[in-house]
Design an enzyme around this catalytic site. Structure first.
Site, PDB file in Angstrom:
ATOM      1  N   HIS A  65       0.820  -1.208   0.000  1.00  0.00           N
ATOM      2  CA  HIS A  65       0.000   0.000   0.000  1.00  0.00           C
ATOM      3  C   HIS A  65       0.856   1.262   0.000  1.00  0.00           C
ATOM      4  O   HIS A  65       0.470   2.275  -0.599  1.00  0.00           O
ATOM      5  CB  HIS A  65      -0.923   0.000   1.220  1.00  0.00           C
ATOM      6  CG  HIS A  65      -2.081  -0.944   1.090  1.00  0.00           C
ATOM      7  ND1 HIS A  65      -3.283  -0.772   1.754  1.00  0.00           N
ATOM      8  CD2 HIS A  65      -2.233  -2.080   0.360  1.00  0.00           C
ATOM      9  CE1 HIS A  65      -4.106  -1.761   1.438  1.00  0.00           C
ATOM     10  NE2 HIS A  65      -3.487  -2.578   0.611  1.00  0.00           N
ATOM     11  N   VAL A  69       1.354   4.501  -3.506  1.00  0.00           N
ATOM     12  CA  VAL A  69       0.987   5.909  -3.331  1.00  0.00           C
ATOM     13  C   VAL A  69       2.259   6.730  -3.178  1.00  0.00           C
ATOM     14  O   VAL A  69       2.957   6.616  -2.175  1.00  0.00           O
ATOM     15  CB  VAL A  69       0.085   6.097  -2.090  1.00  0.00           C
ATOM     16  CG1 VAL A  69      -0.362   7.561  -1.983  1.00  0.00           C
ATOM     17  CG2 VAL A  69      -1.126   5.185  -2.167  1.00  0.00           C
ATOM     18  N   ASP A  73       7.892   5.421  -0.037  1.00  0.00           N
ATOM     19  CA  ASP A  73       8.491   6.545   0.688  1.00  0.00           C
ATOM     20  C   ASP A  73       8.018   6.664   2.129  1.00  0.00           C
ATOM     21  O   ASP A  73       8.236   7.689   2.779  1.00  0.00           O
ATOM     22  CB  ASP A  73       8.220   7.864  -0.048  1.00  0.00           C
ATOM     23  CG  ASP A  73       6.753   8.275  -0.021  1.00  0.00           C
ATOM     24  OD1 ASP A  73       5.909   7.424   0.357  1.00  0.00           O
ATOM     25  OD2 ASP A  73       6.447   9.433  -0.373  1.00  0.00           O
ATOM     26  N   SER A  75       5.125   7.128   3.281  1.00  0.00           N
ATOM     27  CA  SER A  75       4.066   8.119   3.510  1.00  0.00           C
ATOM     28  C   SER A  75       2.841   7.511   4.167  1.00  0.00           C
ATOM     29  O   SER A  75       2.034   8.224   4.771  1.00  0.00           O
ATOM     30  CB  SER A  75       3.680   8.811   2.195  1.00  0.00           C
ATOM     31  OG  SER A  75       3.358   7.871   1.192  1.00  0.00           O
ATOM     32  N   ASP A 253       3.132 -20.431   0.696  1.00  0.00           N
ATOM     33  CA  ASP A 253       3.201 -21.588  -0.190  1.00  0.00           C
ATOM     34  C   ASP A 253       2.394 -21.347  -1.468  1.00  0.00           C
ATOM     35  O   ASP A 253       1.996 -20.218  -1.761  1.00  0.00           O
ATOM     36  CB  ASP A 253       2.720 -22.844   0.545  1.00  0.00           C
ATOM     37  CG  ASP A 253       1.322 -22.677   1.139  1.00  0.00           C
ATOM     38  OD1 ASP A 253       0.541 -21.857   0.613  1.00  0.00           O
ATOM     39  OD2 ASP A 253       0.997 -23.380   2.118  1.00  0.00           O
TER      40      ASP A 253
END
Length: 326
Positions: A65, A69, A73, A75, A253
């Protein structure tokens, strides 16, 4: 001719700057400034993973995630500092993301040894890799040198993170926006072999798929009946958690791919992988292949994702506290 030379010089300067920036992301970036940085991260992970193996699923989701966006970085870690500030972690896709406190623990351990050196973005990336390895999953190279972003945007998280209800067109568009392809989509979806989901992420498939109280026909009917009778009892249930890979939620797996072929993937986005010939071919390949082959290919996809939109050189900052911009 003079203008041509000037233009050529400017292009070379730009290219040189780009190359210099990219060169900042490298294996062992902290070798001189914080020699034990990667070991410190690994040690903190190993201290916690035995008591909380679900941490691996939480961290890999956070990493995913975060990278979708504004690049990888950190964020996603930023807290709102006022009641009207809308940051990434408040966006719907991130409301159930876990692991923020753990990242703070790792950051504290690093700050005590090397204050102001290791970025929160690198901590997410390293801790994710180390946690997956700790539960018996694949390893991959993590070149470091990422810097932390200063902007965290609610709308960008809502719009850029692939949703569990996404169809194939939506998914491949969002992946392509990040420089990822169909193979990456299938491989990274393979991370659903670990972890759990809240009923709210897929209950429409059970109770109200097209708005008339119906069930998603792409979901195995026996599996759906089991979910409705034993796990997600109503469309309003937003607290019950369900294993994404029943019976082996902490084991990395191949079973996820086998479940997808049996129409037992929990999300619409899982079923979407069977709706495109290229994606379906990859699912079949991994479902019928060796774990070693999947691990090798998954590792490449993770390293590729970890390079999305990284800030290096003088861009961004090294946050002193991961939840707040300096």
């Amino acid at each position: 001719m003079a203008r041509f030379r000037l233009a050529l010089v400017m292009i070379l300067v730009i290219l040189g700057s780009v190359s210099f920036s990219e060169a900042q992301l490298k294996m062992g970036f902290y070798g001189k400034t914080c020699p034990n940085a990667e070991k410190i991260v690994q040690d903190v992970v190993n201290q916690h993973i035995n008591n909380a193996p679900s941490l691996a699923a939480g961290l890999i989701r956070m990493h995913f995630h975060d990278c979708f966006v504004r690049g990888c970085d950190g964020s996603i870690l930023i807290n709102a500092t006022s009641s009207n500030q809308q940051v990434e972690k408040l966006a719907p896709p991130n409301l159930t993301v876990r692991g923020f406190d753990f990242i703070d623990k790792v950051k504290s351990a690093l700050e005590s040894k090397c204050p102001g050196i290791v970025s929160c973005a690198d901590i997410i990336t390293l801790a994710t890799r180390d946690s997956i390895v700790a539960i018996g999953g694949p390893t991959w190279n993590v070149p470091t040198g990422r810097r932390d972003g200063r902007i965290s945007n609610f709308a960008e998280a809502r719009n850029n993170i692939p949703p569990p209800f996404g169809n194939f067109t939506t998914l491949i568009t969002l992946f392509a926006n990040q420089g990822l392809d169909v193979k990456d989509l299938v491989l990274l979806s393979g991370a659903h072999t670990i972890g759990v989901s809240h009923c709210s992420s897929f209950s429409n498939r059970l109770f109200n798929f097209t708005g008339v109280g119906d069930e998603d026909p792409s979901l195995d009917s026996e599996y759906a009946a089991n979910l409705k009778s034993r796990r997600c009892l109503s469309l309003a249930d937003n607290t019950t958690k369900v294993e994404m890979d029943p019976g082996s939620r902490n084991t990395f797996d191949l079973s996820y791919f086998k479940l997808v072929l049996k129409r037992r993937g929990l999300f619409e986005s899982d079923a979407a992988l069977t709706m495109n010939p290229a994606a379906l071919a990859q699912v079949r390949r991994f479902a019928g292949g060796s774990e070693q082959d999947f691990f090798s290919e998954f590792s490449k996809a993770m390293e590729k994702m970890g390079r999305i939109g990284v800030k290096t050189g003088s861009a961004g900052e090294i946050r002193r506290t991961c939840a707040f911009v300096n």
